[in-house]
Design an enzyme around this catalytic site. Structure first.
Site, PDB file in Angstrom:
ATOM      1  N   LYS A   1    -137.767 -25.795 -52.421  1.00 23.01           N
ATOM      2  CA  LYS A   1    -138.751 -26.875 -52.331  1.00 23.01           C
ATOM      3  C   LYS A   1    -138.666 -27.790 -53.554  1.00 23.01           C
ATOM      4  CE  LYS A   1    -143.764 -27.636 -51.872  1.00 23.01           C
ATOM      5  NZ  LYS A   1    -145.069 -27.004 -51.615  1.00 23.01           N
TER       6      LYS A   1
ATOM      7  N   ARG B   1    -151.314 -28.085 -51.094  1.00 21.65           N
ATOM      8  CA  ARG B   1    -152.063 -27.516 -49.979  1.00 21.65           C
ATOM      9  C   ARG B   1    -152.556 -26.122 -50.329  1.00 21.65           C
ATOM     10  NH1 ARG B   1    -149.022 -26.026 -46.009  1.00 21.65           N
ATOM     11  NH2 ARG B   1    -150.669 -25.983 -44.438  1.00 21.65           N
TER      12      ARG B   1
ATOM     13  N   ARG C   1    -143.024 -19.237 -42.825  1.00 23.43           N
ATOM     14  CA  ARG C   1    -141.967 -18.567 -43.580  1.00 23.43           C
ATOM     15  C   ARG C   1    -140.926 -18.014 -42.597  1.00 23.43           C
ATOM     16  NH1 ARG C   1    -146.122 -14.837 -47.139  1.00 23.43           N
ATOM     17  NH2 ARG C   1    -147.414 -16.563 -47.927  1.00 23.43           N
TER      18      ARG C   1
END
Length: 325
Positions: free
Chosen positions: A186, A121, A322
């Site tokens: 991640k 993205r 975040r």
């Protein structure tokens, strides 16, 4: 293999002599050396064992249809129109888009050993080393245009979490709207793209990237905390072919039914995997920032952000979430 015919001979990690490689391929030892150099350029570690030959330490599992298809249920086999396994592509999403233009429709799946121009993205590069991770894109056709995309990336996240669990991977979490996390790091992402009529018949490409066994040297360009399935599992990831089969077995039925069910059928399960439930966060969109407490998602997949002025519904797009400082 488009890049070398040598790799399958070394894939199991055993030592093979240079002469045995030359004989198996019907080429000279010099040609073998050139192919070994090609493998090195792909980022595969080639070890020369003095007086014995060559090996890839730990081996490398190559994707193969005959190891993926048996892992699919009868329903998923019926929904899969084509399993297109490639060596190296620019990106599997781009390849899927090209196949749509060439006439492919629902159930086309592209997966590759490596992406030379993998993307996530917000225009980010997706680090895509050869033969270590999973990169796949699936096509499905819908009649409701862009409206069908509401919440789909979140449902895909649930699908991936289910597939990983079925392969014995410890529980993972999801970050709105597109990331897969383990203990805050991640290891996967989802990228949806659409072509066709925004208000009518269209095709959606669902791209999934999973770090399975990411070499540390390859990951130096990643600018955030990361992990991979191997690390999550204590050092040994499930076989990539088994992971791909599990992903498709969950993904294809979801795509086939999503226009009818929408995200609401997946909402509760997503909320149970939400990594930021009740957490103070900051949303970044370009130079704009918005702070608040993340309070799950609504039936359309919009983030529910509790701010000083009340609840705000935030839809996906070029937004980064975040934790608040």
């Amino acid at each position: 293999m488009a890049n070398t015919s040598l790799l399958p001979l070394l894939a199991n990690g055993d030592i093979v002599s240079g002469q045995a490689l030359a004989d198996a391929l019907g080429v000279s030892r010099t040609a073998v050396w050139k192919q070994l150099k090609n493998l090195d350029e792909l980022g595969l570690q080639i070890e020369s064992v003095k007086g014995q030959g060559y090996r890839i330490p730990g081996g490398v599992e190559l994707l193969a249809a005959d190891r993926v298809l048996p892992g699919l249920s009868p329903l998923s086999r019926q929904l899969l129109s084509a399993l297109d396994l490639r060596d190296i592509v620019g990106s599997t999403n781009a390849e899927a888009m090209a196949q749509i233009a060439a006439g492919s429709g629902s159930g086309y799946v592209c997966s590759a050993e490596q992406q030379s121009a993998g993307r996530g993205r917000r225009g980010r590069t997706w680090v895509s080393p050869y033969g270590r991770n999973l990169y796949l894109s699936a096509v499905w056709e819908y009649e409701q245009g862009a409206a069908v995309l509401e919440g789909m990336s979140l449902a895909v996240g649930v699908v991936v979490a289910r597939a990983l669990a079925s392969c014995g991977v410890p529980p993972v979490q999801l970050k709105w709207p597109n990331d897969l996390l383990y203990r805050g790091a991640k290891f996967g992402g989802i990228l949806l793209e659409m072509t066709g009529d925004p208000a009518g018949a269209c095709q959606v490409v669902v791209g999934i990237g999973l770090n399975v066994d990411m070499p540390g040297a390859t990951a130096t360009g990643i600018d955030q905390a990361w992990t991979d399935v191997a690390r999550i599992c204590g050092g040994q990831a499930p076989p990539r072919n088994a992971l791909l089969a599990a992903l498709l077995d969950e993904l294809l039925p979801m795509l086939a039914s999503f226009e009818k069910t929408g995200f609401v059928a997946w909402r509760d399960e997503w909320q149970g995997l939400d990594a930021f439930a009740g957490v103070d966060v900051v949303l970044h969109s370009g130079s704009h920032k918005m702070a608040g407490k993340a309070c799950g998602v609504d039936e359309r997949g919009a983030l529910q952000l509790q701010t000083t002025t009340g609840f705000q519904s935030i839809f996906g797009g070029e937004i980064s979430l975040r934790p608040a400082p």
